[in-house]
Design a protein around this motif. Structure first.
Motif, PDB file in Angstrom:
ATOM      1  N   SER A 284      -3.445  16.943  -2.015  1.00 16.62           N
ATOM      2  CA  SER A 284      -4.145  15.764  -2.458  1.00 16.62           C
ATOM      3  C   SER A 284      -3.488  14.614  -1.643  1.00 16.62           C
ATOM      4  CB  SER A 284      -4.616  15.538  -3.832  1.00 16.62           C
ATOM      5  OG  SER A 284      -5.142  16.506  -4.185  1.00 16.62           O
ATOM      6  N   CYS A 285      -4.015  13.519  -1.457  1.00 16.95           N
ATOM      7  CA  CYS A 285      -3.221  12.194  -0.933  1.00 16.95           C
ATOM      8  C   CYS A 285      -4.029  11.097  -1.497  1.00 16.95           C
ATOM      9  CB  CYS A 285      -2.937  12.282   0.550  1.00 16.95           C
ATOM     10  SG  CYS A 285      -2.274  10.788   1.197  1.00 16.95           S
ATOM     11  N   VAL A 286      -3.318  10.123  -2.306  1.00 16.21           N
ATOM     12  CA  VAL A 286      -3.869   9.033  -2.477  1.00 16.21           C
ATOM     13  C   VAL A 286      -3.418   7.918  -2.138  1.00 16.21           C
ATOM     14  CG1 VAL A 286      -4.555   7.785  -4.772  1.00 16.21           C
ATOM     15  CG2 VAL A 286      -4.483  10.015  -4.688  1.00 16.21           C
ATOM     16  N   ALA A 287      -4.283   7.023  -1.490  1.00 16.34           N
ATOM     17  CA  ALA A 287      -3.890   5.703  -0.902  1.00 16.34           C
ATOM     18  C   ALA A 287      -4.221   4.923  -1.867  1.00 16.34           C
ATOM     19  CB  ALA A 287      -4.476   5.318   0.416  1.00 16.34           C
ATOM     20  N   SER A 288      -3.448   3.972  -2.323  1.00 16.79           N
ATOM     21  CA  SER A 288      -3.561   3.008  -3.354  1.00 16.79           C
ATOM     22  C   SER A 288      -2.989   1.568  -2.861  1.00 16.79           C
ATOM     23  CB  SER A 288      -3.000   3.407  -4.591  1.00 16.79           C
ATOM     24  OG  SER A 288      -1.435   3.613  -4.481  1.00 16.79           O
ATOM     25  N   GLY A 289      -3.554   0.437  -3.278  1.00 17.56           N
ATOM     26  CA  GLY A 289      -3.164  -0.796  -2.967  1.00 17.56           C
ATOM     27  C   GLY A 289      -4.651  -1.640  -2.799  1.00 17.56           C
ATOM     28  N   ARG A 290      -4.269  -2.886  -2.169  1.00 13.81           N
ATOM     29  CA  ARG A 290      -5.353  -3.707  -2.075  1.00 13.81           C
ATOM     30  C   ARG A 290      -5.915  -3.422  -0.673  1.00 13.81           C
ATOM     31  NH1 ARG A 290      -2.910  -9.450  -2.454  1.00 13.81           N
ATOM     32  NH2 ARG A 290      -5.264 -10.287  -2.619  1.00 13.81           N
ATOM     33  N   ILE A 291      -6.688  -2.415  -0.746  1.00  7.57           N
ATOM     34  CA  ILE A 291      -7.221  -1.655   0.469  1.00  7.57           C
ATOM     35  C   ILE A 291      -8.400  -2.320   0.787  1.00  7.57           C
ATOM     36  CG2 ILE A 291      -7.957   0.493   1.712  1.00  7.57           C
ATOM     37  CD1 ILE A 291      -5.979   1.876   0.056  1.00  7.57           C
ATOM     38  N   ILE A 292      -8.794  -2.980   2.039  1.00  4.92           N
ATOM     39  CA  ILE A 292      -9.863  -3.545   2.386  1.00  4.92           C
ATOM     40  C   ILE A 292     -10.711  -2.384   3.248  1.00  4.92           C
ATOM     41  CG2 ILE A 292     -10.991  -5.079   3.961  1.00  4.92           C
ATOM     42  CD1 ILE A 292      -8.200  -6.878   3.738  1.00  4.92           C
ATOM     43  N   ARG A 293     -10.008  -1.721   4.045  1.00 10.01           N
ATOM     44  CA  ARG A 293     -10.909  -0.615   4.732  1.00 10.01           C
ATOM     45  C   ARG A 293     -10.135   0.556   5.075  1.00 10.01           C
ATOM     46  NH1 ARG A 293     -13.933  -0.876  10.621  1.00 10.01           N
ATOM     47  NH2 ARG A 293     -15.007   1.010  10.493  1.00 10.01           N
ATOM     48  N   ASN A 294     -10.517   1.727   4.757  1.00  9.43           N
ATOM     49  CA  ASN A 294      -9.824   3.054   5.242  1.00  9.43           C
ATOM     50  C   ASN A 294     -10.792   3.754   5.978  1.00  9.43           C
ATOM     51  OD1 ASN A 294      -8.564   5.567   4.997  1.00  9.43           O
ATOM     52  ND2 ASN A 294      -8.689   5.574   2.932  1.00  9.43           N
TER      53      ASN A 294
ATOM     54  N   VAL B 135       0.779  -1.163   0.119  1.00 10.12           N
ATOM     55  CA  VAL B 135       0.012   0.121  -0.092  1.00 10.12           C
ATOM     56  C   VAL B 135       0.817   1.301   0.044  1.00 10.12           C
ATOM     57  CG1 VAL B 135      -0.224   0.146   2.500  1.00 10.12           C
ATOM     58  CG2 VAL B 135      -2.087   1.108   1.156  1.00 10.12           C
ATOM     59  N   GLN B 136       0.432   2.375  -0.594  1.00  7.07           N
ATOM     60  CA  GLN B 136       1.201   3.468  -0.740  1.00  7.07           C
ATOM     61  C   GLN B 136       0.410   4.703  -0.555  1.00  7.07           C
ATOM     62  OE1 GLN B 136       2.830   3.860  -4.505  1.00  7.07           O
ATOM     63  NE2 GLN B 136       4.656   5.376  -3.817  1.00  7.07           N
ATOM     64  N   LEU B 137       0.855   5.744   0.030  1.00  9.33           N
ATOM     65  CA  LEU B 137       0.152   7.211   0.106  1.00  9.33           C
ATOM     66  C   LEU B 137       1.025   8.047  -0.651  1.00  9.33           C
ATOM     67  CD1 LEU B 137      -1.453   5.740   2.375  1.00  9.33           C
ATOM     68  CD2 LEU B 137      -1.361   7.864   3.654  1.00  9.33           C
ATOM     69  N   GLN B 138       0.356   8.686  -1.571  1.00  2.00           N
ATOM     70  CA  GLN B 138       1.218   9.742  -2.440  1.00  2.00           C
ATOM     71  C   GLN B 138       0.625  10.885  -2.121  1.00  2.00           C
ATOM     72  OE1 GLN B 138       3.993   8.897  -4.386  1.00  2.00           O
ATOM     73  NE2 GLN B 138       4.041  11.323  -4.546  1.00  2.00           N
ATOM     74  N   ALA B 139       1.337  11.794  -1.658  1.00  2.00           N
ATOM     75  CA  ALA B 139       0.749  13.200  -1.463  1.00  2.00           C
ATOM     76  C   ALA B 139       1.191  14.386  -2.593  1.00  2.00           C
ATOM     77  CB  ALA B 139       1.290  13.749  -0.130  1.00  2.00           C
ATOM     78  N   SER B 140       0.561  15.109  -2.883  1.00  2.00           N
ATOM     79  CA  SER B 140       1.025  16.359  -3.835  1.00  2.00           C
ATOM     80  C   SER B 140       0.227  17.521  -3.525  1.00  2.00           C
ATOM     81  CB  SER B 140       0.629  15.754  -5.025  1.00  2.00           C
ATOM     82  OG  SER B 140      -0.628  15.611  -5.549  1.00  2.00           O
ATOM     83  N   GLY B 141       0.668  18.407  -4.155  1.00  2.00           N
ATOM     84  CA  GLY B 141      -0.093  19.797  -4.234  1.00  2.00           C
ATOM     85  C   GLY B 141       0.477  20.851  -3.339  1.00  2.00           C
ATOM     86  N   GLY B 142       1.585  20.717  -2.636  1.00  2.00           N
ATOM     87  CA  GLY B 142       2.515  21.567  -2.035  1.00  2.00           C
ATOM     88  C   GLY B 142       3.094  22.837  -2.991  1.00  2.00           C
ATOM     89  N   GLY B 143       3.436  23.829  -2.450  1.00  2.00           N
ATOM     90  CA  GLY B 143       4.218  24.762  -3.103  1.00  2.00           C
ATOM     91  C   GLY B 143       4.382  25.973  -2.515  1.00  2.00           C
ATOM     92  N   LEU B 144       4.922  27.099  -3.207  1.00  2.00           N
ATOM     93  CA  LEU B 144       5.165  28.379  -2.726  1.00  2.00           C
ATOM     94  C   LEU B 144       4.022  29.195  -2.819  1.00  2.00           C
ATOM     95  CD1 LEU B 144       6.934  30.667  -1.375  1.00  2.00           C
ATOM     96  CD2 LEU B 144       7.856  30.913  -3.731  1.00  2.00           C
TER      97      LEU B 144
END
Length: 126
Positions: free
Chosen positions: A20-30, A1-10
């Protein structure tokens, strides 16, 4: 499973950013997702959290300015957002997403994990 965050900046004082943060993988429950931040010299602190049912809580410092939201999908992509408005230099920090997950690990074993994303830098100039 992986959490990928994005959207930061100046951004300048008073500006807005959306993380934004996307959790991906074979997730059963979040069951819950959250954003934390760590400013230089400070400990990591909770910014906002949202439960599986959509109930949200915010740190006092961001109430009325930040909004957390999430969506869940049958395609195993679980996304949390943090809309940040009226930003100030005090919001400068590395922002981390967090999720309480249960997923299929190796060998289809159930794994319960409080997972963290890699962090995204938010810098607010004065």
């Amino acid at each position: 499973v992986q959490l990928q965050a994005s959207g930061g900046g100046l951004v300048q004082r008073g500006g807005s950013l959306r993380l934004s943060c996307v959790a991906s993988g074979r997730i059963i429950r979040n069951s819950g997702m959250a954003w934390y931040r760590r400013a230089p010299g400070n400990q990591r602190e909770l910014v906002a959290e949202i439960t599986e049912s959509g109930s949200a809580n915010y740190a006092d410092a961001v109430k009325g300015r930040f909004t957390i939201s999430r969506d869940t999908g049958n395609n195993a992509k679980n996304t949390v957002y943090l809309q940040m408005n009226s930003l100030s230099p005090e919001d400068t920090a590395v922002y981390y997403c967090h999720a309480d997950l249960v997923y299929y690990g190796a060998g289809d074993v159930f794994v319960a994990e409080k997972a963290w994303g890699q962090g995204t830098q938010v810098t607010v100039s004065s």
